[in-house]
Design a protein around this motif. Structure first.
Motif, short mmCIF file in Angstrom:
data_model
loop_
_atom_site.label_atom_id
_atom_site.label_comp_id
_atom_site.label_asym_id
_atom_site.label_seq_id
_atom_site.Cartn_x
_atom_site.Cartn_y
_atom_site.Cartn_z
N LEU A 38 0.54 -1.55 0.19
CA LEU A 38 0.16 0.32 0.14
C LEU A 38 0.85 0.56 0.53
CD1 LEU A 38 -2.26 -0.94 3.21
CD2 LEU A 38 -2.96 -0.74 0.46
N ALA A 39 0.44 2.02 -0.83
CA ALA A 39 0.95 3.65 -0.40
C ALA A 39 -0.12 5.04 -0.44
CB ALA A 39 2.23 3.78 -2.21
N ASP A 40 0.44 5.00 0.94
CA ASP A 40 -0.32 6.56 1.51
C ASP A 40 0.03 8.03 1.04
OD1 ASP A 40 -1.86 4.41 1.97
OD2 ASP A 40 -1.19 4.68 3.74
N LEU A 41 -1.25 9.20 0.92
CA LEU A 41 -0.30 10.22 0.91
C LEU A 41 -1.65 10.31 1.87
CD1 LEU A 41 -0.10 12.25 -2.47
CD2 LEU A 41 1.44 10.79 -1.37
N VAL A 42 -1.35 11.37 2.89
CA VAL A 42 -2.25 11.29 4.27
C VAL A 42 -1.10 12.78 5.25
CG1 VAL A 42 -2.24 9.07 5.33
CG2 VAL A 42 -0.37 10.33 5.99
N ASN A 43 -2.02 12.89 6.27
CA ASN A 43 -1.93 14.38 7.10
C ASN A 43 -2.28 15.77 5.78
OD1 ASN A 43 -1.95 13.44 9.12
ND2 ASN A 43 0.17 12.71 8.19
N PHE A 44 -3.00 15.33 4.74
CA PHE A 44 -3.09 16.28 3.50
C PHE A 44 -3.26 17.76 4.07
CE2 PHE A 44 -4.99 18.71 -0.26
CZ PHE A 44 -4.25 18.82 -0.51
N SER A 45 -2.49 18.59 3.61
CA SER A 45 -2.81 20.12 3.75
C SER A 45 -3.45 20.54 2.76
CB SER A 45 -1.43 20.46 4.93
OG SER A 45 -1.94 21.92 4.73
N PRO A 46 -4.50 21.26 2.61
CA PRO A 46 -4.58 22.02 1.18
C PRO A 46 -4.22 23.61 1.23
CG PRO A 46 -6.57 21.84 2.31
CD PRO A 46 -5.82 20.39 3.23
N ARG A 47 -4.24 23.66 2.50
CA ARG A 47 -3.79 25.38 2.62
C ARG A 47 -2.57 25.19 2.44
NH1 ARG A 47 -0.66 28.03 6.92
NH2 ARG A 47 -1.16 30.05 6.78
N ASP A 48 -1.36 23.85 2.47
CA ASP A 48 -0.01 24.68 2.92
C ASP A 48 0.86 23.31 1.41
OD1 ASP A 48 0.63 26.17 4.63
OD2 ASP A 48 -0.08 23.97 5.82
N HIS A 49 -0.47 22.89 0.93
CA HIS A 49 0.08 21.54 -0.31
C HIS A 49 1.01 20.82 0.02
CE1 HIS A 49 -1.64 24.79 -2.89
NE2 HIS A 49 -1.75 25.55 -2.32
N ARG A 50 0.98 19.82 0.89
CA ARG A 50 1.71 19.77 1.35
C ARG A 50 1.22 17.50 1.61
NH1 ARG A 50 3.19 22.47 5.89
NH2 ARG A 50 2.22 22.12 7.94
N ALA A 51 1.87 16.75 1.80
CA ALA A 51 1.41 15.47 2.53
C ALA A 51 2.10 14.88 2.50
CB ALA A 51 0.46 14.96 1.39
N GLU A 52 2.04 13.82 3.94
CA GLU A 52 3.26 13.16 4.97
C GLU A 52 2.81 11.71 3.32
OE1 GLU A 52 3.85 10.36 8.57
OE2 GLU A 52 2.43 11.82 8.71
N ILE A 53 4.26 10.54 3.26
CA ILE A 53 3.89 9.51 2.33
C ILE A 53 4.36 8.62 4.04
CG2 ILE A 53 5.71 8.14 0.37
CD1 ILE A 53 6.63 9.88 -0.58
N SER A 54 3.67 7.76 3.14
CA SER A 54 3.57 6.24 3.98
C SER A 54 3.19 4.99 3.30
CB SER A 54 2.99 6.79 4.91
OG SER A 54 2.39 5.18 5.89
N LEU A 55 4.51 3.80 3.26
CA LEU A 55 4.65 2.67 2.05
C LEU A 55 4.36 1.62 2.75
CD1 LEU A 55 7.46 3.63 -0.06
CD2 LEU A 55 4.82 4.48 -0.90
N ALA A 56 3.72 0.64 2.47
CA ALA A 56 4.51 -0.55 3.70
C ALA A 56 4.10 -1.44 2.45
CB ALA A 56 2.70 -0.52 4.31
N ILE A 57 5.39 -2.29 1.95
CA ILE A 57 5.67 -3.29 1.00
C ILE A 57 5.33 -4.59 1.48
CG2 ILE A 57 7.14 -3.99 -0.66
CD1 ILE A 57 7.80 -0.90 -1.46
N LEU A 58 4.77 -5.31 1.22
CA LEU A 58 4.91 -6.52 1.85
C LEU A 58 6.06 -7.72 2.27
CD1 LEU A 58 1.29 -7.96 0.38
CD2 LEU A 58 2.16 -7.42 2.69
N PRO A 59 6.42 -8.32 3.08
CA PRO A 59 8.07 -8.69 2.78
C PRO A 59 8.04 -9.80 2.20
CG PRO A 59 6.68 -8.86 5.29
CD PRO A 59 4.91 -8.55 4.67
N GLU A 60 7.25 -10.52 1.56
CA GLU A 60 8.01 -11.29 0.57
C GLU A 60 8.77 -10.15 -0.66
OE1 GLU A 60 3.80 -11.80 0.36
OE2 GLU A 60 5.14 -11.58 2.19
N PHE A 61 8.23 -9.18 -1.07
CA PHE A 61 9.05 -8.37 -2.01
C PHE A 61 9.37 -7.03 -1.55
CE2 PHE A 61 4.40 -9.40 -2.61
CZ PHE A 61 4.43 -10.27 -4.09
N GLN A 62 10.13 -6.73 0.36
CA GLN A 62 10.84 -6.00 0.27
C GLN A 62 12.29 -6.34 -0.45
OE1 GLN A 62 10.68 -5.60 4.19
NE2 GLN A 62 8.37 -5.46 4.29
N GLY A 63 13.30 -5.38 -0.16
CA GLY A 63 14.58 -5.77 -1.87
C GLY A 63 14.56 -5.75 -2.47
#
Length: 173
Positions: free
Chosen positions: A79-104
């Protein structure tokens, strides 16, 4: 799995419930994030059903990372997320969760690049990630992607019953 090709980001579908359930309820992912509570299938089903999957409506967007395996079949990688979006400041936080079998497999680089393109097309000025100082793979990823470490957050995350520091990594897109 040796390789994954054609990495794309797509909207959540009802069929993604088990993927989301697996990631949201895996304590290994909790170690580096801000969530540490399990979610029921019912709660996650409602999230999928009620999400507009629109950054400006939901103030976040959750996307499924999809690739193709060696036989060309689609496979969900995380999963890939953009969270904590601030429309006023035009920014967002990235969050990634890659399943263990696909990491690396350097999937994170392709996903961050796609998130940056999406954020730019939505008029965002900046993306950032809050990364535990002990999360060496994520630190290396964001360094390679040109993010700057701007702030040390002391005792920011609780992991394995102890507080650990985190860095804010940010980049203008």
């Amino acid at each position: 799995m040796e390789s994954v090709s054609e990495i794309t980001l797509r909207a959540m579908e009802p069929e993604d419930l088990e993927l989301i359930f697996r990631i949201e309820n895996d304590p290994e992912f909790w170690r580096y994030g801000t969530s540490s509570v399990p979610y029921s299938r019912w709660t996650l089903r409602r999230f999928i059903e009620t999400s507009a999957n629109d950054l400006f409506v939901d103030q976040q967007v959750r996307l499924v990372i999809q690739g193709k395996d060696s036989t060309g079949n689609p496979v969900s990688l995380g999963l890939a997320d953009l969270v904590n979006f601030s429309p006023r400041d035009h920014r967002a936080e990235i969050s990634l969760a890659i399943l263990p079998e696909f990491q690396g497999l350097h999937i994170g680089e392709r996903v961050v690049h796609e998130l940056e393109n999406y954020a730019h097309s939505m008029g965002l000025h900046q993306l950032y990630a809050i990364i535990a100082v002990t999360n060496y793979p994520a630190t290396r990823l964001f360094q390679r992607m040109g993010y700057d470490s701007s702030t040390l957050l002391k005792d920011w995350l609780l992991s394995d019953d102890k507080f650990i520091d985190a860095h804010v990594w940010q980049k203008q897109v």
